[in-house]
Design an enzyme around this catalytic site. Sequence first.
Site, PDB file in Angstrom:
ATOM      1  N   LYS A 181      68.462  79.249  24.543  1.00  0.00           N
ATOM      2  CA  LYS A 181      68.435  77.874  24.506  1.00  0.00           C
ATOM      3  C   LYS A 181      69.639  77.463  24.099  1.00  0.00           C
ATOM      4  CE  LYS A 181      63.435  77.663  23.384  1.00  0.00           C
ATOM      5  NZ  LYS A 181      62.485  77.820  22.339  1.00  0.00           N
TER       6      LYS A 181
ATOM      7  N   ASP B 196      53.379  82.328  23.859  1.00  0.00           N
ATOM      8  CA  ASP B 196      54.278  82.229  22.936  1.00  0.00           C
ATOM      9  C   ASP B 196      53.729  81.827  21.516  1.00  0.00           C
ATOM     10  OD1 ASP B 196      56.252  81.204  21.442  1.00  0.00           O
ATOM     11  OD2 ASP B 196      57.145  79.668  22.645  1.00  0.00           O
TER      12      ASP B 196
ATOM     13  N   LYS C  88      50.754  78.069  24.230  1.00  0.00           N
ATOM     14  CA  LYS C  88      50.877  78.435  22.684  1.00  0.00           C
ATOM     15  C   LYS C  88      49.756  78.597  22.047  1.00  0.00           C
ATOM     16  CE  LYS C  88      55.432  76.219  23.024  1.00  0.00           C
ATOM     17  NZ  LYS C  88      56.585  77.291  22.372  1.00  0.00           N
TER      18      LYS C  88
ATOM     19  N   GLU D  35      56.010  85.635  23.664  1.00  0.00           N
ATOM     20  CA  GLU D  35      57.180  85.370  22.992  1.00  0.00           C
ATOM     21  C   GLU D  35      57.186  85.117  21.646  1.00  0.00           C
ATOM     22  OE1 GLU D  35      58.643  82.044  25.313  1.00  0.00           O
ATOM     23  OE2 GLU D  35      59.699  81.060  23.644  1.00  0.00           O
TER      24      GLU D  35
ATOM     25  N   ASP E 182      63.037  84.834  20.801  1.00  0.00           N
ATOM     26  CA  ASP E 182      63.190  83.377  20.954  1.00  0.00           C
ATOM     27  C   ASP E 182      64.038  83.093  19.563  1.00  0.00           C
ATOM     28  OD1 ASP E 182      63.973  80.614  21.593  1.00  0.00           O
ATOM     29  OD2 ASP E 182      61.722  80.070  21.595  1.00  0.00           O
TER      30      ASP E 182
ATOM     31  N   ASP F 260      62.145  78.399  31.625  1.00  0.00           N
ATOM     32  CA  ASP F 260      61.112  77.384  30.951  1.00  0.00           C
ATOM     33  C   ASP F 260      61.669  76.210  30.310  1.00  0.00           C
ATOM     34  OD1 ASP F 260      59.177  76.756  28.842  1.00  0.00           O
ATOM     35  OD2 ASP F 260      60.207  77.739  27.417  1.00  0.00           O
TER      36      ASP F 260
ATOM     37  N   ASP G 205      60.720  72.763  31.095  1.00  0.00           N
ATOM     38  CA  ASP G 205      59.858  71.858  31.319  1.00  0.00           C
ATOM     39  C   ASP G 205      60.006  70.785  30.538  1.00  0.00           C
ATOM     40  OD1 ASP G 205      59.013  72.860  29.107  1.00  0.00           O
ATOM     41  OD2 ASP G 205      56.801  73.263  29.724  1.00  0.00           O
TER      42      ASP G 205
END
Length: 355
Positions: free
Chosen positions: A265, A188, A161, A216, A241, A319, A321
């Site tokens: 997502k 990201d 990040k 991202e 995203d 992704d 996690d």
Amino acid sequence: MKIVDIRTQIIKAPLKKPFKTALRRVDSLEDLVVTIYTESGLVGYGEGASTAVITGDTISSMVGAIEYIKSMLIGKTIEDFNSLLYIIEHSMVHNSTTKSILEMAIYDLKAQSLKLPLYRYLGGSKTSFRTDITISINSIDKMLQESKEAIDLGYDILKIKVGKSISEDFEIIKSIAQTFPDITLRVDANQAWSPKESLYILKRLERLNIYPELIEQPVKANDFRGMKYIRDRSIIPILADESIFSPKQAIEILELEACDYINIKLAKCGGISNGLKIADIAELYGVKCMIGCMLEGAISVGASVHLASARENSITMLDLDGVNLLANNPILGGVEFNESQIRLNSSYGLGILRI
Ligand code: MG
């Protein structure tokens, strides 16, 4: 199999360490779990997180929305599956996480009623997956240390990040890429950069022969032209995203040729059925997808794994996690999460709350 009741429950679980991005800091998981009861005794579960800065959903808004929708579902039967999905999708605008939670529980019941794991009901075959792990925004030293810890746990894909400042972000990406040259690096920015700032960073990386697997959401969610500006000028792939919630937005951004990959997502797109649609749309355009999660638990992250299996040719990056970031997992059963390794098994049901 008639729906007789729908109840909500808030679950909380501590994280191993704070989760920090350009948009927010989270210290513990707070998810909403919905339980749908049927007259046959079968129970379906759905789960989702409050991620107000991305979806606009809060725990109390989701509880209120479920109260609003539930009267439209109670008394209906699971066999009227498509009708139930239609009711949820068209019950209200927005509220994508709420819709995902309710849909998930309906899918859970449908698959259970057929005595199938959800991925088999969806026609999937793949059972073994690898996920990346997120490295939160911190000082360079701390991010290097956390990257090393993740690699020692077996991760070979890191999602870092960024979003502090242009100079710091460049240094962070450079340091991690040069210190760990064998890992796959995903970056990201969570909308933190302008198009020109993005290009400035990507060109500096290219000059050093540093090629992350993808960048991202470098710019604001609604800045499709900014995404295209960057994509047209750098060979480092761009993943959309926050730009893509709905299948229609996927078509819009793909028509503009403004991204290389799409991050699906469930909490953004409103559930499994729209997730399937986005994966299918991306396939039509020859674009691969990542499947991601919010900071959420094993029921909803698990549902995303089932979706990844159902569209294994389109969804090629995981992704997922969320469960691995928890200090303890409040869900029993369902998908097996073991750091970077994720396995689907032959059991059916998305998992149940640990009492
Ligand atoms: Mg993201």
